[in-house]
Enzyme design. Structure first.
Site, PDB file in Angstrom:
ATOM      1  N   ASP A 128      -4.417  -0.551  -6.841  1.00 47.69           N
ATOM      2  CA  ASP A 128      -3.244  -1.136  -7.485  1.00 47.69           C
ATOM      3  C   ASP A 128      -3.606  -1.402  -8.953  1.00 47.69           C
ATOM      4  O   ASP A 128      -4.560  -2.127  -9.223  1.00 47.69           O
ATOM      5  CB  ASP A 128      -2.904  -2.463  -6.776  1.00 47.69           C
ATOM      6  CG  ASP A 128      -1.423  -2.762  -6.778  1.00 47.69           C
ATOM      7  OD1 ASP A 128      -0.771  -2.465  -7.787  1.00 47.69           O
ATOM      8  OD2 ASP A 128      -0.930  -3.304  -5.765  1.00 47.69           O
ATOM      9  N   GLU A 284       5.502   1.947  -9.275  1.00 45.29           N
ATOM     10  CA  GLU A 284       6.507   1.086  -8.673  1.00 45.29           C
ATOM     11  C   GLU A 284       7.782   1.198  -9.486  1.00 45.29           C
ATOM     12  O   GLU A 284       7.780   0.990 -10.693  1.00 45.29           O
ATOM     13  CB  GLU A 284       5.995  -0.353  -8.678  1.00 45.29           C
ATOM     14  CG  GLU A 284       6.834  -1.255  -7.811  1.00 45.29           C
ATOM     15  CD  GLU A 284       6.551  -2.726  -8.068  1.00 45.29           C
ATOM     16  OE1 GLU A 284       6.805  -3.508  -7.164  1.00 45.29           O
ATOM     17  OE2 GLU A 284       6.094  -3.082  -9.164  1.00 45.29           O
ATOM     18  N   HIS A 351       4.582  -6.223   0.207  1.00 48.65           N
ATOM     19  CA  HIS A 351       4.196  -7.619  -0.030  1.00 48.65           C
ATOM     20  C   HIS A 351       5.251  -8.386  -0.824  1.00 48.65           C
ATOM     21  O   HIS A 351       5.055  -9.571  -1.092  1.00 48.65           O
ATOM     22  CB  HIS A 351       2.867  -7.638  -0.780  1.00 48.65           C
ATOM     23  CG  HIS A 351       2.979  -6.974  -2.121  1.00 48.65           C
ATOM     24  ND1 HIS A 351       3.182  -5.621  -2.260  1.00 48.65           N
ATOM     25  CD2 HIS A 351       2.982  -7.477  -3.374  1.00 48.65           C
ATOM     26  CE1 HIS A 351       3.290  -5.342  -3.547  1.00 48.65           C
ATOM     27  NE2 HIS A 351       3.175  -6.440  -4.246  1.00 48.65           N
TER      28      HIS A 351
HETATM   29  C1  GLC Z   1       5.148  -6.063  -8.779  1.00 53.66           C
HETATM   30  C2  GLC Z   1       4.345  -6.522  -7.579  1.00 53.66           C
HETATM   31  C3  GLC Z   1       4.617  -7.967  -7.353  1.00 53.66           C
HETATM   32  C4  GLC Z   1       4.219  -8.740  -8.570  1.00 53.66           C
HETATM   33  C5  GLC Z   1       4.905  -8.191  -9.808  1.00 53.66           C
HETATM   34  C6  GLC Z   1       4.263  -8.718 -11.050  1.00 53.66           C
HETATM   35  O1  GLC Z   1       6.503  -6.087  -8.544  1.00 53.66           O
HETATM   36  O2  GLC Z   1       4.627  -5.723  -6.482  1.00 53.66           O
HETATM   37  O3  GLC Z   1       3.946  -8.473  -6.226  1.00 53.66           O
HETATM   38  O4  GLC Z   1       4.535 -10.088  -8.399  1.00 53.66           O
HETATM   39  O5  GLC Z   1       4.793  -6.796  -9.882  1.00 53.66           O
HETATM   40  O6  GLC Z   1       2.997  -8.140 -11.201  1.00 53.66           O
END
Ligand code: GLC
Length: 578
Positions: A128, A284, A351
């Site tokens: 990640d 993402e 998550h």
């Molecule tokens: C992404 C992650 C999330 C996090 C956010 C800020 O959306 O999946 O868990 O809080 O980024 O990094």
């Protein structure tokens, strides 16, 4: 089907791994095959998976202890949420050193051992990468905020106070919803799309990009096999910060996502990192249109490998839940948009959302098990790479938090403050939080029925769900009809049948209100998937070719099929082959 036959089938499926059951392999040339298209991804939230040293927090050694379990799932990739040095304001999504492991998670030696252990088992590792923002405790930010002429100043976005108030930007995690935070040291505001402790990095600065590529190469040299780029659709910003229309945040991705240089950054990252290693990449977010998503992932563009969009997971964003028709429509639309080109991720949990069986299935004792199995059958029989979030293979459910003090997630806590200050209906707010909060999906993994569910010897950082005595790995491991063994049977089926990976998808009976039915077809191979997304019996007339089809998997011991019509029991899921 008789119970004994079903047991035999379950036993035979893993055996079938040895034998190649694909007609397709010999007869059909599959274009653009790739390992990252073929395996199932298992997502591990390290804080909650397994605590090896009795401090109530999961760690890398805990994951090492469970490698055989992970292998037994039949998954081929593991994506682990961040485990880097971090003040843990957002559970590791606030990184203060990208090359160091947070001591609570272990050491670099532990990481190396974990990676080697996965590779020995034929499992790839996905890292990640959280680089839309860093922690405010990262050395870069400490330097950056220290003076206006510090060499790191332009690593972040600053708005000098003498220019007046900065143009409004919405923050996802801020208690006031304001993405600009005033910092008195230099009399300026910095930008944070997430929490104030997560300042956004300035990607327009080539030095920032070089730093990030170096970090990625550091991990690729260690042998990681893939990168998941966190919140990456937000990295590119118009640094003149034009004013956006009032209420723009309702169209958040359109304004905040896919900034002016996103594609050129990805092409650069591809040149500098991805192209030099055998790694796969997913970011993402996939923009706000199919065109955006295609521009991100079409192979001839040399950007990313796989789109990760939110339209499916966002189907449930209120207490009202979702309608099957919408779910079918969304999955089918995304499939058709990527049928010829590009590749997508298939998931309904991670998550950042509550538990899949509580959101998309039915978590009451009566239907929890069949609906969890149905959801597995569904996700693992769609085209695209399926992601399974830890605990979903057991049918782990939402936890029942009633008061705000029980929540740990910064999004829940700051969201509560924001709702309070806006005079929201707090009873309704708490009900929604109870159903939707991210903490629901982060409770400790339920390993067995001993204290703390075998997750830890100490009180866990987030409470274990009370239902652990019933829902746990040990109990399900030895039960051939368990949700867990159904999951294993599904990964085995998918791993051994290219038709479930590459086959064309065609939806049947789109108007049916209870059944989601579709075929997957690859050359001469074909499978029919029948899923009853409801609590009552559902009927469907079978087309000619399917009347004498055999079941290859079934989450019940029998299937009512009179040769013309199948009758599916509540949450029954069946896959058939001619
Ligand atoms: C992404 C992650 C999330 C996090 C956010 C800020 O959306 O999946 O868990 O809080 O980024 O990094």
């Amino acid at each position: 089907m008789k119970k004994s036959l079903y047991l035999l089938l379950l036993l035979l499926i893993p055996l079938a791994c040895v034998e190649n059951t694909n007609k397709t392999d010999e007869k059909t040339e599959i274009a653009n095959r790739a390992w990252w298209k073929e395996g199932v991804i298992y997502q591990i939230y390290p804080r909650s998976f397994k605590d090896s040293d009795g401090d109530g927090v999961g760690d890398l050694r805990g994951v090492i202890d469970k490698l055989d379990y992970i292998e037994s799932l039949g998954v081929k990739m593991v994506w682990m949420n961040p485990f880097f040095e971090s003040p843990m304001v957002d559970n590791g999504y606030d990184v203060s050193d990208y090359r160091a492991i947070l001591p609570a998670f272990g050491s670099m030696e532990d990481f190396d051992e974990l990676l080697a252990g996965l590779h020995q088992r034929g499992i790839k590792f996905v890292l990640d990468v959280v680089v839309n923002h860093s922690s405010d405790q990262h050395e870069w930010f400490k330097q950056s905020r220290s003076s206006r002429d510090n060499p790191y100043r332009d690593y972040y976005h600053w708005w000098p106070a003498e220019k007046g108030d900065p143009p409004y930007r919405y923050s996802l995690f801020d208690a006031e919803g304001n993405a600009w935070k005033y910092d008195s040291i230099t009399d300026a505001y910095y930008l944070h799309y997430f929490a104030a402790e997560q300042p956004d990095l300035n990607w327009e600065n080539p030095k920032v990009r070089e730093e990030v590529y170096d970090i990625m190469k550091f991990w690729a040299d260690k042998g990681v096999d893939g990168f998941r780029l966190d919140a990456f659709q937000f990295v590119s910003k118009d640094t003149t910060f034009p004013a956006w229309p009032k209420g723009y945040e309702k169209d958040f991705i359109k304004y905040v996502g896919m900034g002016p240089h996103l594609h050129s950054y990805l092409q650069e990252m591809n040149r500098e990192v991805f192209s030099k290693y055998d790694v796969f990449s997913v970011s993402e977010g996939a923009g706000s249109t199919f065109e955006d998503a295609h521009l991100l992932v079409d192979a001839d563009r040399n950007e990313l490998d796989m789109a990760y969009h939110f339209e499916t997971v966002d189907l449930v964003n209120s207490l009202e839940g979702y309608k099957l028709k919408e779910l079918k429509e969304v999955f089918s639309r995304w499939d058709s948009a990527f049928a010829e080109k590009g590749w997508i991720s298939i998931f309904l949990s991670n998550h950042d959302v509550s538990r899949i069986v509580s959101r998309f299935g039915n978590d009451t004792p009566e239907y929890r098990s069949p609906s969890a199995k149905l959801l597995t059958t569904f996700l693992l029989s769609m085209r695209g790479t399926p992601y399974t979030y830890y605990g979903d293979e057991l049918g782990m459910t939402n936890i029942d938090f009633q008061s705000i003090e029980q929540y740990q997630d910064i999004a829940a806590i700051n969201g509560y403050q924001k709702a309070l200050s806006e005079g929201a209906d707090m009873e309704l707010h708490m009900q929604a939080l109870n159903f939707l909060s991210r903490d629901n999906g982060r409770t400790p993994m339920q390993w067995d029925s001993t204290e703390h569910a075998g997750f830890s010897t100490a009180t866990p950082w987030l409470p274990v769900n009370e239902n652990y005595t019933e829902i746990n790995v040990a109990a399900q491991d030895s039960d051939p009809n368990s949700v867990l063994n159904h999951f294993r049977a599904m990964t085995a089926l998918r791993n051994n049948n290219q038709v479930l990976i590459y086959g064309d998808y065609e939806m049947l009976a789109p108007e049916h209100e209870q059944i989601y039915a579709y075929t997957r077809t690859l050359g001469e191979d074909q499978m029919l998937v029948l899923l009853n997304f409801s609590e009552s019996t559902a009927r469907m007339v079978l087309a000619d070719g399917w009347r004498s089809a055999r079941e290859v998997i079934n989450n019940y011991t029998t299937l009512e099929n009179d040769g013309t019509t199948v009758s599916l029991k509540p949450w029954q899921a069946v896959i058939m082959q001619p």
